[in-house]
Enzyme design. Structure first.
Site, PDB file in Angstrom:
ATOM      1  CB  CYS A  16      86.622  44.134  38.148  1.00 53.31           C
ATOM      2  SG  CYS A  16      85.928  44.725  39.694  1.00 53.31           S
TER       3      CYS A  16
ATOM      4  CB  SER B 235      85.015  40.985  41.564  1.00 52.94           C
ATOM      5  OG  SER B 235      85.767  41.673  40.599  1.00 52.94           O
TER       6      SER B 235
ATOM      7  CG  HIS C  46     118.327  58.312  15.838  1.00 56.66           C
ATOM      8  ND1 HIS C  46     117.393  59.173  16.368  1.00 56.66           N
ATOM      9  CD2 HIS C  46     118.905  57.678  16.885  1.00 56.66           C
ATOM     10  CE1 HIS C  46     117.444  59.077  17.682  1.00 56.66           C
ATOM     11  NE2 HIS C  46     118.353  58.184  18.023  1.00 56.66           N
TER      12      HIS C  46
ATOM     13  N   GLY D 229     122.944  54.275  19.082  1.00 54.86           N
ATOM     14  CA  GLY D 229     123.427  55.645  18.853  1.00 54.86           C
ATOM     15  C   GLY D 229     123.602  56.480  20.110  1.00 54.86           C
TER      16      GLY D 229
ATOM     17  NE  ARG E  30     132.339  49.383  15.232  1.00 53.24           N
ATOM     18  CZ  ARG E  30     131.876  49.920  14.104  1.00 53.24           C
ATOM     19  NH1 ARG E  30     130.795  50.655  14.120  1.00 53.24           N
ATOM     20  NH2 ARG E  30     132.502  49.705  12.973  1.00 53.24           N
TER      21      ARG E  30
ATOM     22  CG  MET F 113     126.955  54.984  25.193  1.00 51.99           C
ATOM     23  SD  MET F 113     127.470  53.612  26.198  1.00 51.99           S
ATOM     24  CE  MET F 113     126.680  52.254  25.428  1.00 51.99           C
TER      25      MET F 113
ATOM     26  NE  ARG G  26     121.520  46.312  16.893  1.00 51.71           N
ATOM     27  CZ  ARG G  26     121.826  47.588  16.980  1.00 51.71           C
ATOM     28  NH1 ARG G  26     122.510  48.033  17.989  1.00 51.71           N
ATOM     29  NH2 ARG G  26     121.440  48.433  16.052  1.00 51.71           N
TER      30      ARG G  26
ATOM     31  CE1 TYR H 123      86.604  38.325  36.822  1.00 51.85           C
ATOM     32  CE2 TYR H 123      86.027  36.218  37.827  1.00 51.85           C
ATOM     33  CZ  TYR H 123      85.827  37.586  37.697  1.00 51.85           C
ATOM     34  OH  TYR H 123      84.862  38.216  38.428  1.00 51.85           O
TER      35      TYR H 123
ATOM     36  CE  LYS I 228     129.618  47.338  17.818  1.00 53.11           C
ATOM     37  NZ  LYS I 228     128.573  47.645  17.047  1.00 53.11           N
TER      38      LYS I 228
END
Ligand code: PEP
Ligand code: MG
Length: 903
Positions: free
Chosen positions: A859, A792, A481, A105, A96, A107, A363, A879, A26
């Site tokens: 896999c 694999s 909220h 919300g 704040r 704090m 934000r 892969y 903030k």
């Protein structure tokens, strides 16, 4: 001396957006907005270092902080042309919290700090609005008594006796006495009397007078915000989000501006794009003559800021664009500037004070999966970001939301809605109603899918919201909220279902004359905002039809190096995975094909056979089934590799263990029940996972390997004749010693020659390779690679055998291990990079040294886990293979791994 206080205001600021660690999100963004010339009420940020100091020094402050705060207040006085504590021209401030990462919300906040008997008269003179001043004062008393005098002081009042609740009762009583319902109907005199009553009650209940000195109020509020970093719900939230305790919070002290100064004043929240759909249009809610808390608390139905933001609940109410066109235009300009600057969707808070627009916060906005994808694609098209940035913007789990179920529209058409609300989190869910977060946790822990139904949610509910499949509230808007939290977590959510009457004590939810009880099943459509009683079928979206997703995954494919295959053993799963973008099958477990109907009988005959001939006869019966299965899969994966693994599990998994079933089996096989029972008993092992399984089966019963190889190769040969490009890769499981692979490979190659001769198909390409899932195989990978055309990694077994954790039994202790941080994550879910990972790296390196063109994949379950995928990328695998629904997630995770490597 360290700098503890950073000022901002009037297009000047000592901080910037990059200083989030020190100033919190903030504070850093308020500073940045000042640099951008956006109107921000002046103020200052006390750094997170002060928070750390505060906790390390028994709730005290570093030397010099008080002087710094005094100086910052003087700066504010200069910019705002009003002074904190000045009786003639007082400035009020808000206090704040603001951590590095937003904790919505969690704090505390205190508004209107600085109002007291010495400043009230001046404030009344200056505003000419006595009612407004006393309304602000009563809000200060309520918040301050709650946050500073009760919570921060560690007082835990009994249920219903919190100071805030008591003051609310006083206010309700006053309204009743005056025969009014809205807060706004109380007059200045009512509010004045109420403030007196509030102060008396505070002193009675908390044993201390309400502070009447502005500086006392300010320091009380600052301390309470630091305290709230360690409040219960903040700590809970940090655990869930993995935010370190050491970060601490900053404190922002900022000049108050008032949205409640009359009809030319307003307050609101906005998103620079629609956070639920991603659409590129300004989106938000506002309330005339109100303070910010009124919008978020869901006390009044918020109005839409423009046409595009309207929903069913506020369609009839005026938009900000209509009511205050100049303010709206200015806000729109700010919105455009913020998007251009941050190149990302912003979540803003604003206030209009007597026609003048002020920004209180910006934000990066939380968004759900569909919106994240759409914004990423749109912003590439708009030239705001490049594809690499777009790929980083979407979290792998957000894709889950797009792939996740939605309520079947066909079933929905004929179903009667139970109630309607606002569509706060998309997707569909069905589950049992729970009415409290505690119950949600309890039932979810017992394995039930639950839907949390609340009047409204508060930060105290987050633990229950986290475990719920969906969240429903009776009150609240799109920025309530519940809506914010659900969006952050990508949960299905419907808010503002006004028709729900929730009685927690009775455990009921009543809608008209329908009464549902806790435990009853409901279905939630979070995309449309509709609830249904009972269970409706859910379906999964086809990403091919989802234009933005398809393009987004296209970006991922351009950027990734890792291939993505799927684990599938049914043609329909293979086809689904292919639609999701799978580039082949990395694991087809053949044992799943032996269950069901005729097959299991033949399988059991094979297992219980007493001679090789008997076994061969039973296998003859299985061959045609296997061949047909493989044909189906090869067709679905035409042109792509299909890795078929030979039989792997211990045989006892296929035979019955109960007496009645054993007798029945003996009868159908024409055998003596005693003999069958003896054979079943022989198959029992003390450690089946380390027993007669994997290639050990094919070595002791070569007929099994022969039959399976024949089924694979005949299927491929027959399809080739039809012109279908089948590309089998035969994989031998649980090899630990090269000689095991040699043994099995010889059988496979013999069968291949026979098949070629018998079918006349000479051009029959196939590979023979092995799983690497026994630590010895990884260690001797060089020798094994001399026989194997591909590896694999079976990281499920490799984890089991490397850590020595039974795959089947580790559930009894692993959660404790993870909780205590012995392992940071469950190693069966996310690969243990330091341990098991070493074997993957080493096996790959040694294998490739012996055979440079060795194809290497994975896999195990880890093939679908984003953190593990990043690791496999770094190790250089070719892969990963994962379940069909994780294929898009793996494509994204692979792209992110490639992008973060170049960055
Ligand atoms: C493995 O062990 O990782 C693997 C993929 O095989 P399975 O889970 O079938 O043992
Ligand atoms: Mg295995």
């Amino acid at each position: 001396m360290a700098k503890y206080v950073y000022t901002f205001g009037a297009a000047r600021a000592e901080g910037r957006a990059g200083m989030k660690d020190l100033l919190g999100g903030k504070g850093a963004n308020l500073a940045e907005m000042c640099h951008l010339g956006i109107p921000v009420p002046a103020g200052f940020t006390i750094t997170t270092e002060v928070c750390t100091y505060y906790y390390e020094h028994g709730g005290t402050y570093p030397q010099g902080l008080r002087e710094d705060v005094e100086k910052a207040l003087a700066f504010m006085a200069e910019v705002m042309e009003a002074r904190f504590g000045d009786p003639d021209n007082p400035l009020l401030v808000s206090v704040r919290s603001g951590a590095r990462q937003s904790m919505p919300g969690m704090m505390e906040t205190v508004l209107n700090v600085g109002l007291c008997s010495s400043t009230i008269p001046g404030m009344v003179r200056r505003t000419g609005n006595e009612r407004f001043v006393y309304d602000s004062y009563r809000r200060l008393i309520m918040m301050y008594a709650d946050v500073v005098m009760e919570k921060a002081a560690g007082i835990e009042p009994a249920e219903g006796e919190a100071i805030r609740v008591q003051l609310e009762h006083l206010m309700d009583a006053r309204k009743k006495e005056k025969g009014v319902t809205a807060d706004t109907d109380l007059t200045a005199d009512d509010l004045k009397a109420l403030c007196d009553a509030f102060r008396r009650r505070v002193e009675e209940v908390l044993g201390k007078p309400f502070p009447d000195d502005p500086m006392d109020q300010l320091w009380g509020a600052i301390g309470a915000v630091f305290q709230s970093w360690n409040g219960k719900r903040a700590v809970q939230y940090r655990r869930i989000e993995g935010i370190p305790d050491e970060w601490g919070t900053a404190v922002n002290v900022q000049a108050m501006v008032f949205g409640n100064m009359g009809e030319r004043s307003a307050t609101g929240v906005g998103f620079t794009r629609n956070p639920a759909t991603g659409e590129n249009s300004f989106y938000g809610e506002w309330l005339p003559n109100a303070q910010g808390e009124d919008v978020v608390a869901g006390i009044r139905t918020p109005y839409a800021i423009n046409e595009a933001s309207k929903n069913d609940a506020n369609r009839h109410l005026p938009t900000l664009e209509e009511a205050m066109p100049e303010a709206y235009q200015e806000l729109l300009e700010v919105r455009n500037r913020l998007e251009r600057h941050y190149r990302d969707m912003q979540d803003i808070e604003f206030t209009v004070q007597e026609g003048r627009v002020w920004l209180l916060q910006t934000r990066t906005g939380k968004r759900n999966g569909p919106a994240a994808v759409r914004m990423a694609v749109d912003m590439v098209d708009e030239g705001l970001i490049d594809k690499a940035e777009a790929v980083i913007r979407v979290k792998p789990n957000q894709l889950d939301e797009l792939l996740h179920p939605m309520v079947d529209p066909a079933a929905e058409r004929s179903a009667r809605p139970l109630a309607r609300g606002l569509p706060a989190g998309p997707g569909g869910a069905t589950g049992r109603i729970v009415l409290t977060p505690e119950r949600a946790e309890e039932r979810a822990a017992a394995g039930e899918t639950v839907i949390l139904v609340r009047i409204e949610t508060s930060p105290e509910d987050v633990h229950g919201m986290h475990v719920a499949e969906a969240i429903v509230t009776a009150k609240g808007g799109m920025t309530s909220h519940a809506a914010l939290v659900a969006r952050g977590w990508g949960k299905t959510c419907v808010v503002g279902c006004g028709a729900l009457e929730i009685d927690v004590a009775a455990g009921t939810v009543t809608v008209g004359d329908t009464v549902l009880r806790e435990g009853d099943v409901i279905t939630v459509n979070g995309t449309k905002g509709v609830l249904y009683a009972g269970e409706l079928p859910l379906i999964v979206l086809d990403p091919e039809r989802h234009e933005h997703l398809a393009r987004f995954l296209g970006f991922c494919d351009e950027l990734r190096r890792l291939g993505v295959r799927t684990n599938a053993d049914r043609p329909e799963d293979a086809a689904q995975a292919r639609r999701f973008g799978a580039e082949g099958i990395g694991l087809c477990r053949t044992e799943h094909m032996f269950f069901g109907g005729e097959r299991i009988r033949a399988m059991r005959e094979m297992i219980l056979a007493e001679t090789p001939e008997e076994r061969a006869r039973a296998l003859e019966k299985l061959l045609p089934y296997q061949k047909e299965d493989f044909k189906g899969i090869f067709r679905a994966m035409e042109g792509l590799p299909v890795t078929v693994r030979l039989l792997d599990p211990p045989l006892h998994e296929f035979v019955p263990h109960e007496d009645a079933q054993i007798r029945e089996l003996a009868e159908t096989m024409g055998k003596d029940p005693e003999a069958v029972r003896t054979r079943v008993a022989q198959l029992r092992e003390m450690n089946p996972m380390l027993g007669h399984r994997g290639c050990r089966l094919g070595i002791s019963y070569p007929e099994i390997t022969r039959m399976q190889a024949r089924a694979v190769l005949e299927a491929a040969a027959e399809l080739r004749k039809e012109g279908v490009d089948a590309r089998p890769e035969i994989m031998v499981p649980l090899v630990g010693h090269v000689a095991e692979l040699q043994d099995q490979k010889r059988l496979i190659l013999e069968v291949a020659e026979e098949v070629k001769r018998a079918t006349g198909v000479d051009d029959l390409p196939f590979l023979v390779g092995t799983m690497v899932e026994v630590p010895r195989a990884a260690l001797t990978a060089g020798e094994i690679a001399s026989e194997a055309e591909f590896f694999s990694f079976g990281t499920n077994d490799l984890t089991q055998m490397t850590c020595g954790f039974s795959r089947d039994d580790a559930g009894s202790f692993l959660p404790v291990y993870v909780e205590r941080g012995i392992y940071p994550k469950d190693p069966f879910q996310s690969i243990d990079q330091e341990g098991v990972g070493q074997l993957v790296a080493l096996g790959t390196e040694r294998g490739r040294a012996a055979r440079p063109d060795l194809k290497v994949g994975v896999c195990g379950e880890h093939g679908g886990d984003p953190d593990s995928i990043a690791f496999f990328h770094r190790v250089g695998l070719d892969y990963v293979s994962c379940s069909p629904f994780r294929v898009p997630i793996a494509r994204l995770a692979a792209a992110q791994a490639a992008v973060s490597e170049t960055a």
